[in-house]
Enzyme design. Sequence first.
Site, PDB file in Angstrom:
ATOM      1  N   PRO A  13      60.173  53.217  81.363  1.00 22.65           N
ATOM      2  CA  PRO A  13      58.837  53.164  80.768  1.00 22.65           C
ATOM      3  C   PRO A  13      57.813  53.630  81.788  1.00 22.65           C
ATOM      4  CG  PRO A  13      59.570  50.958  81.392  1.00 22.65           C
ATOM      5  CD  PRO A  13      60.728  51.876  81.636  1.00 22.65           C
ATOM      6  N   MET A  14      56.966  54.590  81.404  1.00 25.72           N
ATOM      7  CA  MET A  14      55.975  55.142  82.335  1.00 25.72           C
ATOM      8  C   MET A  14      54.632  55.232  81.631  1.00 25.72           C
ATOM      9  SD  MET A  14      58.291  58.080  84.219  1.00 25.72           S
ATOM     10  CE  MET A  14      59.155  58.581  82.717  1.00 25.72           C
ATOM     11  N   CYS A  95      55.281  46.183  87.515  1.00 24.83           N
ATOM     12  CA  CYS A  95      54.155  47.093  87.705  1.00 24.83           C
ATOM     13  C   CYS A  95      53.156  46.488  88.687  1.00 24.83           C
ATOM     14  CB  CYS A  95      53.466  47.376  86.374  1.00 24.83           C
ATOM     15  SG  CYS A  95      52.086  48.542  86.527  1.00 24.83           S
ATOM     16  N   GLY A 207      64.788  53.596  90.526  1.00 23.54           N
ATOM     17  CA  GLY A 207      64.075  53.937  91.742  1.00 23.54           C
ATOM     18  C   GLY A 207      64.763  55.022  92.555  1.00 23.54           C
ATOM     19  N   GLY A 208      64.137  56.198  92.640  1.00 20.62           N
ATOM     20  CA  GLY A 208      64.595  57.248  93.533  1.00 20.62           C
ATOM     21  C   GLY A 208      65.826  58.010  93.102  1.00 20.62           C
ATOM     22  N   GLY A 228      63.240  57.784  85.953  1.00 17.13           N
ATOM     23  CA  GLY A 228      61.871  57.907  85.475  1.00 17.13           C
ATOM     24  C   GLY A 228      61.282  59.268  85.706  1.00 17.13           C
TER      25      GLY A 228
END
Length: 328
Positions: A13-14, A95, A207-208, A228
């Site tokens: 989710p972004m 977040c 992440g990454g 993401g």
Amino acid sequence: MTHYPSARFSVAPMLDWTDRHCRYFHRLMSRHAQLYTEMVTTGAILYGKGDYLSFSEPEHPLVLQLGGSDPSALAACAVLAEQRGYGEINLNVGCPSDRVQNGMFGACLMAEPQRVADSIAAMKAAVAIPVTVKTRIGIDELDSYEFLCTLVDGLAEVGVDALIVHARKAWLKGLSPKQNRDVPPLDYERVYQLKRDYPNLTIAVNGGIKTLDEAKLHLAQLDGVMLGREVYQNPYILAQVDGELFGDRYEVPSRHEVIRQLLPYIEQQLSQNTYLGNVTRHTLGIFQGLPGARAWRRHLSENAHKPGAGPEVVEAAMSKVPEFCYID
């Protein structure tokens, strides 16, 4: 509607990115990737004037990510989401933005593990669909493994269905949300250790991660991976997900075919007074690395926002990329 309890592969989710147009576009390239909404606050759903739960049926499997800290409000939103057809609810505990902190939700909730556990318990009591949590490995100086386990212990006790762990801690003060995505170092081993210590919990890592080969390495240790920014900037990576990670080796559409399949959706949205650019902004990376990719991006960027812009703008932009300049 299809749900993959292990969330083997999902798109993160972004905020301001993974809206319904983005998700429809992504679904054209993968049948199995689990998609997420942008984070939606309980206040927006319960008291806002817009329809914050709207989505298209083809977006499934689809997760609603909620932002909030009041268990009763979260439960009420979960009920509405289940009624609307969402396959899963996810609570944002990761977040780090000031706006989110001021609303008492997001990563700052890591400091209140009992409130997080109570929120998950309230939602699970209210709905039959899975309820999950997306979190960081720590916040500020609260970054010990023991601190993380306190949160996980409470979630395990109330029966959380899965954890998605961004393998960086968050600095709530001193770093911007953008910096929080890059500056704190990644610690995948801490997520692996969680899985070893909580083998009955479904745990995915975020992440990454930039390639499916990297995703496979994580899947040797964990139940799922979440990508993401890489998916958003290079969306055609999704065309390989079903075959590589789910064993579903159907003939994948080419990049040009994906855009052609998007055109009927664009026409439908234009008929509902959606601006062309609201849809096409998510497609800018589809031809990344190919001859003509820059011309594609430039044509859309310069023309999609103009009054009356329609599918012809997309077709003209697509003509700038040689169709047989690659092998998919």
